[in-house]
Design a protein around this motif. Structure first.
Motif: not given
Length: 193
Positions: A94-98, A104-106, A122-130
């Motif tokens: 599964r692609r958790l990040t996408e 997170a956006q909602a 930027r921070t949320l995107r980084l946290i999701r990726t990590l």
């Protein structure tokens, strides 16, 4: 959200066959079940499917709940097992990040300053990726303690782990997150390079 005492009382009434109590208990626990399932499956649709299974299992096995632990701990174990079963059946990564991106956006807070908004994105995107790069146990512990605000011993009870083991996983997750954040070349923390 209901208090632990209210939840326990509803569970006891549901064990006696009170359908209204079971419905109220299921309604109160559903958001947590969906969140926990999302952390494990990484997909909101899969999390919804798992939540349905968990609620049916919970309703069918209320007599198994003996009241020695919190109802949330008991339901977490059911959710975790159902989520892992779901992943096994799906048989693919599964692609958790996408998928977490939409969630997170909602749920992101509205900020007054547009620059704060950009930094938050930027921070949320980084946290999701990590977060998606962490091993499952570290991801679960990090979510329960750092994102949901549980105490490590509460997370240990939910995960049926030794509290010290939970602390080790949490420490490793935090170190990996911190190292990866510091390694970013995109000006994390407001410092342009």
């Amino acid at each position: 959200m209901l208090s632990d005492q209210e939840t326990l009382e509803l569970a006891q009434r549901a064990r006696k066959g009170e359908r209204k109590a079971l419905g109220r208990l299921a309604g109160a626990l559903r958001p947590l079940i969906c969140r926990w399932a999302l952390v494990i499956t990484g997909d909101p649709d899969d999390a919804e499917d798992v939540a349905q299974v968990v609620l049916m299992k919970m309703a069918g096995s209320m007599e198994d709940f003996d009241g020695r632990s919190k109802i949330s701990s008991w339901v977490y174990r059911i959710t975790r097992n159902a989520s892992l079963d779901h992943l096994r059946r799906r048989g693919r990564d599964r692609r958790l990040t996408e998928k977490l991106g939409r969630l997170a956006q909602a749920a992101r807070p509205r900020l007054e300053d547009p620059l704060d908004d950009i930094e938050m994105k930027r921070t949320l995107r980084l946290i999701r990726t990590l977060l998606g790069e962490l091993p499952l146990r570290q991801r679960e512990v990090f979510d329960l303690v750092d994102l949901q605000g549980l105490k490590p011993r509460e997370a240990a009870e939910m995960l049926e782990m030794n509290p010290n083991t939970v602390r080790v996983h949490l420490l490793r997750a935090r170190r990996r997150m911190r190292s990866a954040m510091l390694a970013q070349d995109h000006g994390y923390g407001g410092v342009e390079r």
